[in-house]
Write a protein that holds these residues in place. Sequence first.
Motif, mmCIF file in Angstrom:
data_model
loop_
_atom_site.group_PDB
_atom_site.id
_atom_site.type_symbol
_atom_site.label_atom_id
_atom_site.label_comp_id
_atom_site.label_asym_id
_atom_site.label_seq_id
_atom_site.Cartn_x
_atom_site.Cartn_y
_atom_site.Cartn_z
ATOM 1 N N GLN A 135 0.818 -1.201 0.000
ATOM 2 C CA GLN A 135 0.000 0.000 0.000
ATOM 3 C C GLN A 135 0.857 1.258 0.000
ATOM 4 O O GLN A 135 0.365 2.343 -0.278
ATOM 5 C CB GLN A 135 -0.917 0.025 1.235
ATOM 6 C CG GLN A 135 -2.115 -0.898 1.127
ATOM 7 C CD GLN A 135 -1.757 -2.373 1.273
ATOM 8 O OE1 GLN A 135 -0.901 -2.740 2.060
ATOM 9 N NE2 GLN A 135 -2.391 -3.224 0.492
ATOM 10 N N LYS A 136 2.157 1.106 0.324
ATOM 11 C CA LYS A 136 3.024 2.270 0.401
ATOM 12 C C LYS A 136 4.409 1.921 -0.115
ATOM 13 O O LYS A 136 4.964 0.883 0.222
ATOM 14 C CB LYS A 136 3.102 2.757 1.854
ATOM 15 C CG LYS A 136 3.730 4.098 2.005
ATOM 16 C CD LYS A 136 3.547 4.619 3.420
ATOM 17 C CE LYS A 136 4.139 6.013 3.503
ATOM 18 N NZ LYS A 136 4.159 6.505 4.861
ATOM 19 N N PHE A 137 4.957 2.802 -0.939
ATOM 20 C CA PHE A 137 6.284 2.639 -1.522
ATOM 21 C C PHE A 137 6.984 3.986 -1.353
ATOM 22 O O PHE A 137 6.626 4.957 -2.017
ATOM 23 C CB PHE A 137 6.134 2.277 -3.008
ATOM 24 C CG PHE A 137 7.426 1.969 -3.715
ATOM 25 C CD1 PHE A 137 7.769 0.655 -3.988
ATOM 26 C CD2 PHE A 137 8.283 2.968 -4.135
ATOM 27 C CE1 PHE A 137 8.944 0.349 -4.665
ATOM 28 C CE2 PHE A 137 9.455 2.684 -4.807
ATOM 29 C CZ PHE A 137 9.783 1.367 -5.073
ATOM 30 N N ASP A 138 7.931 4.061 -0.422
ATOM 31 C CA ASP A 138 8.661 5.308 -0.155
ATOM 32 C C ASP A 138 10.080 5.185 -0.661
ATOM 33 O O ASP A 138 10.744 4.168 -0.416
ATOM 34 C CB ASP A 138 8.709 5.601 1.350
ATOM 35 C CG ASP A 138 7.353 5.926 1.936
ATOM 36 O OD1 ASP A 138 6.563 6.593 1.265
ATOM 37 O OD2 ASP A 138 7.097 5.494 3.077
ATOM 38 N N ARG A 139 10.551 6.232 -1.333
ATOM 39 C CA ARG A 139 11.927 6.259 -1.820
ATOM 40 C C ARG A 139 12.588 7.538 -1.322
ATOM 41 O O ARG A 139 12.038 8.629 -1.476
ATOM 42 C CB ARG A 139 11.951 6.221 -3.348
ATOM 43 C CG ARG A 139 13.345 6.125 -3.932
ATOM 44 C CD ARG A 139 13.289 5.941 -5.430
ATOM 45 N NE ARG A 139 14.616 5.818 -6.000
ATOM 46 C CZ ARG A 139 14.860 5.635 -7.288
ATOM 47 N NH1 ARG A 139 13.852 5.524 -8.139
ATOM 48 N NH2 ARG A 139 16.080 5.535 -7.733
ATOM 49 N N GLU A 140 13.766 7.388 -0.723
ATOM 50 C CA GLU A 140 14.488 8.529 -0.156
ATOM 51 C C GLU A 140 15.858 8.640 -0.795
ATOM 52 O O GLU A 140 16.603 7.660 -0.865
ATOM 53 C CB GLU A 140 14.647 8.345 1.357
ATOM 54 C CG GLU A 140 15.452 9.428 2.017
ATOM 55 C CD GLU A 140 15.740 9.129 3.494
ATOM 56 O OE1 GLU A 140 16.632 9.783 4.038
ATOM 57 O OE2 GLU A 140 15.098 8.247 4.077
ATOM 58 N N SER A 141 16.189 9.826 -1.265
ATOM 59 C CA SER A 141 17.516 10.119 -1.809
ATOM 60 C C SER A 141 18.167 11.147 -0.893
ATOM 61 O O SER A 141 17.509 12.081 -0.447
ATOM 62 C CB SER A 141 17.411 10.714 -3.215
ATOM 63 O OG SER A 141 16.732 9.831 -4.077
ATOM 64 N N SER A 142 19.460 10.968 -0.621
ATOM 65 C CA SER A 142 20.158 11.958 0.206
ATOM 66 C C SER A 142 21.495 12.298 -0.446
ATOM 67 O O SER A 142 22.017 11.544 -1.269
ATOM 68 C CB SER A 142 20.345 11.451 1.634
ATOM 69 O OG SER A 142 21.148 10.306 1.657
ATOM 70 N N TYR A 143 22.020 13.447 -0.041
ATOM 71 C CA TYR A 143 23.208 13.993 -0.687
ATOM 72 C C TYR A 143 24.216 14.405 0.375
ATOM 73 O O TYR A 143 23.849 14.857 1.456
ATOM 74 C CB TYR A 143 22.817 15.169 -1.581
ATOM 75 C CG TYR A 143 21.663 14.784 -2.486
ATOM 76 C CD1 TYR A 143 21.895 14.066 -3.650
ATOM 77 C CD2 TYR A 143 20.350 15.041 -2.123
ATOM 78 C CE1 TYR A 143 20.841 13.645 -4.445
ATOM 79 C CE2 TYR A 143 19.293 14.623 -2.918
ATOM 80 C CZ TYR A 143 19.552 13.933 -4.076
ATOM 81 O OH TYR A 143 18.515 13.504 -4.863
ATOM 82 N N ASN A 144 25.492 14.251 0.075
ATOM 83 C CA ASN A 144 26.551 14.470 1.039
ATOM 84 C C ASN A 144 27.239 15.812 0.783
ATOM 85 O O ASN A 144 27.833 16.009 -0.271
ATOM 86 C CB ASN A 144 27.560 13.316 0.943
ATOM 87 C CG ASN A 144 28.507 13.271 2.098
ATOM 88 O OD1 ASN A 144 28.384 14.016 3.059
ATOM 89 N ND2 ASN A 144 29.481 12.394 2.008
ATOM 90 N N TRP A 145 27.162 16.702 1.764
ATOM 91 C CA TRP A 145 27.794 18.002 1.699
ATOM 92 C C TRP A 145 28.729 18.167 2.897
ATOM 93 O O TRP A 145 28.341 17.898 4.030
ATOM 94 C CB TRP A 145 26.751 19.118 1.741
ATOM 95 C CG TRP A 145 25.944 19.233 0.493
ATOM 96 C CD1 TRP A 145 24.832 18.527 0.155
ATOM 97 C CD2 TRP A 145 26.189 20.119 -0.580
ATOM 98 N NE1 TRP A 145 24.369 18.914 -1.068
ATOM 99 C CE2 TRP A 145 25.184 19.908 -1.547
ATOM 100 C CE3 TRP A 145 27.158 21.089 -0.839
ATOM 101 C CZ2 TRP A 145 25.115 20.612 -2.733
ATOM 102 C CZ3 TRP A 145 27.091 21.801 -2.021
ATOM 103 C CH2 TRP A 145 26.085 21.551 -2.960
ATOM 104 N N ALA A 146 29.942 18.618 2.660
ATOM 105 C CA ALA A 146 30.876 18.929 3.743
ATOM 106 C C ALA A 146 30.704 20.393 4.122
ATOM 107 O O ALA A 146 30.448 21.245 3.275
ATOM 108 C CB ALA A 146 32.310 18.672 3.300
ATOM 109 N N GLU A 147 30.863 20.653 5.411
ATOM 110 C CA GLU A 147 30.772 22.030 5.895
ATOM 111 C C GLU A 147 32.179 22.528 6.193
ATOM 112 O O GLU A 147 32.940 21.877 6.910
ATOM 113 C CB GLU A 147 29.918 22.074 7.157
ATOM 114 C CG GLU A 147 29.756 23.467 7.709
ATOM 115 C CD GLU A 147 28.871 23.470 8.940
ATOM 116 O OE1 GLU A 147 27.641 23.470 8.776
ATOM 117 O OE2 GLU A 147 29.428 23.463 10.047
ATOM 118 N N ILE A 148 32.517 23.660 5.615
ATOM 119 C CA ILE A 148 33.827 24.265 5.837
ATOM 120 C C ILE A 148 33.594 25.538 6.636
ATOM 121 O O ILE A 148 32.971 26.486 6.149
ATOM 122 C CB ILE A 148 34.533 24.576 4.496
ATOM 123 C CG1 ILE A 148 34.653 23.286 3.677
ATOM 124 C CG2 ILE A 148 35.894 25.221 4.742
ATOM 125 C CD1 ILE A 148 35.002 23.496 2.230
#
Length: 139
Positions: free
Chosen positions: A27-40
Amino acid sequence: MDINLIKTGFLAKLGDFVFEPKGIAFQKFDRESSYNWAEIKMIGSHPLRQFLGVNGERISISGIFYPHYRGKLSHMSDLRAMGAAGIPYRLIAADTDSAQNLGRWIFKSVKDGRTIFTSDGRPLKVDFTIELESYVQDL
């Protein structure tokens, strides 16, 4: 990338396992994308950010099935066996005209909850959740 195949009433295929309305459906299909950022950190200024790349993706598939009507308890055993095999599986989603290749995925977890039992202990309702993570983006 779309895959040219004849859709025969399935919702998705994970390896050889088929999610379908007349068997085990979700009944539910969730897709999550994430991105990697460095903090300077910068003195006297807001921090700068540097993009390091794409993190892996996650998919959560959840649903309910009724073993006395459609689907079988053995479906949960099949999914657990797939996860225990320790190999990636191709995921095909039937949410386009010709189905969509979502790449290869690994099992992170399989969870089910059984409720509404018959007098001999068989569940009439099974809730399930499958957690997947991307293996290699080979789309």
